[in-house]
Design a protein around this motif. Sequence first.
Motif: not given
Length: 804
Positions: A637-650
């Motif tokens: 989690r980087i914000a209340d409404t945003v998560l990030v991942s190292s995996a590709s979009v697909q």
Amino acid sequence: MSTASLADHYRALTDEQLERLFAARPDLAVPVPSDFSVLAQRAHSRMSVARALDHLDRFHLEVLDALRLVGGAEHRADRKRVLDLLASAPAGTGSGGSAAHPVPDFSVRRVLDHLITLGLAWPDGETVLRLPTVLDEVTSRYPAGLGRPVTTLVEDERTEDLAPVLAALHLPAASQPEATVLIGEAFGDSVRLAALLDACPPEALVVLERLASGGNPVGAIRDVRRPTDPTDADSPVRWLLVHGLLVPLDASTVELPREVGLALRGDAPLGPLHPTEPAPTADAAAPAITPDRIDGAGSGQALEVLRQTTTLLDACAAEPPPVLKAGGLGVRDLRRLARTAGVDEATAALLLEIAHEAGLLARTPDADPTWLPTAAFDVWQATPAERRWVQLAGAWLAMARMPALVGTRDDRDRAIAALSAEVTRSAAPTLRAQTLQVLVEYPGPLTHADVVSVLDWRAPRRGGRRRDEVISEQLAEATTLGVVAQTTLTRYGRALVTGEDPVPLLADLIPDPVDHVLVQADLTVVAPGPLEPTLAAEMALVADVESAGGATVYRVTPESVRRALDAGRSGSELQAFFGARSRTPVPQSLTYLIDDVARRHGGLRVGAAGSYLRTDDPALLATVLADRRCAELGLRRIADTVLVSSASVQRVIDLLRGSGYVPAAEDAGGGLVLGWPEAKRAPGRSNRAVPRGASEISLDRDYLAGAVVAVRRGDEAARTARRAPVLTQQGEADPGAALGVLQQAARDRARVWLSYVDAHGGVTARVVRPVSVGAGYLRAEDDRTETEHTFALHRVVSAIRTPE
């Protein structure tokens, strides 16, 4: 064989006869022989003679056997003896008659004339026909199933081994070669031989009759031993051995002498002949099947083949199967594709082979090649159904491949893969055409045995167990494609085989594409016939095929609706689509499904961080973060409404969808990424020529006429060369006289023998026709090659006029 005499025979033929020779044996004219001597040598080469025999029917081979039988070791057959021998032979019951009857004389003469046309026999005077010696190498050593003469069989035996035979035949004791002569004279006496056969024990006579009528005069017997005394013949076979009625070849093999076989056959020395092919007829007890029913069944199968082919190629595009290192398609991939299309592996292999031959499927040219549809597949899908079928059926008819070999084992016990080089067989199109031609000529329904019997008569040298299996396989393939239905050619299939246009016939049988569907309350959609291309494409996007056939059944699922939304359709557009295309009211269950998936679609957004996941609903984001099924994405989690991942979009999208969420991709500006799924395609390939053997060469009339002219010119040039004047040495001729001869010949358009010094300093001669003389050069035409040459006049040694 005397090549010169055969060359003289060819030389005496008319142009029309030579054209018939080249048309019947095209390998003799490709390339064009330089003269008649070369033609004669080529015509009697082992490979050429074997190829010519492969195209002969059973009666031609039987007449050829009669020629060989009369011709003997000298290969010179008396024509009258051959005609008498064939006239005495009855026609077999399998040739179309109900009882044995003499073969018509005109049939025999016609076949003899054809054998002469083919160069398999040629006249030597008015009464003798000569045969090529190579026939003994490419045919059975036992013409008409008769063994060799007794003198040939015993001439190499020792004197002591023949002593019991001489005693049993009441002949005086003699040493070799007199013993062979005495035995030959005894067997040549028909009265004496008949008396010997009358004295045979019944069990021994059964053995002789089996060898005389079975087509093979050689038998296998354990422990072949000839008694040392006639009184020691304690078994039927030993009795025959001691009386010379069987001759041992080795310790386990015996041969029936020709004289004994002829005596046992009596008035039918050649056995029954087969002057006409068997004519199969439809089973009278079978129920009558109208042509309309045959065409209806075939056209239904044709539509099914189109659907199956489309499904197979779409499956290849969705998950391209890799090309094996040895070439071809792997067994697991073939099994997966067959399961996707709902067919067995044999049918999948057949359709993939045809699609590849038709240019709809190809391998990619990259380092790790895969099998992908080509751009031609998209064009093919947009064409009318009847033309799509004709493209597939035409490719099958002409392809030099046998799909039925897929899955069998090769000579090294390795499985043969689909789309591999091991499936190629150059004889496949010929045998396929011959099989279907039988169905063209005879009304159905025919059985497999009927087709085999006709082809066995037409080309018996191409027979055998594998040939019969191939016929069965090809009839099954024709049925799969809809060319044949209920062992009978459809009318449009007949048009395809005979070279006519099958499109109008098939178009009348295929229903017009429908522009509507029937939506059911259970979320199934029924297509009451083949759909229009645009409607079919939309249905493939928004629903999954549940069952195919005359009426295709689709099912709408959350996944299929999501697929349509991913392609850019909105929920309202899908509602409008079903409302406009369905002839039945759209059920509430379908409306609720579309609204529910559309409302949730895009609630989650995936972007690149590697990738990120955002939403306007923090509770939904917390749910995803806590979901153990998403743990491998490494979400943070980087914000209340945003998560990030190292995996590709697909990868993020696929895993979230697999976990029951409905994410959508977005671009850098926050807009939804929509679009039709990209179709993977392989580069198209050029049309390949069908591999054909030399025996299948087809020459047109212009080529045949040109070949005749060329071989006559070449032969005349070669014969003129053999009559050439003695060449003078350089410096001995009168250049002025040569110049005068050349100038006069140019004016008269006459031919001359030109002697000149070549580039190596030697004196060479050739026949030319001067065109012009001047400026230190002679321009002249070579009649044989129809080319023009230029000669320096200072190199000319002599010029002598030749008669035209």
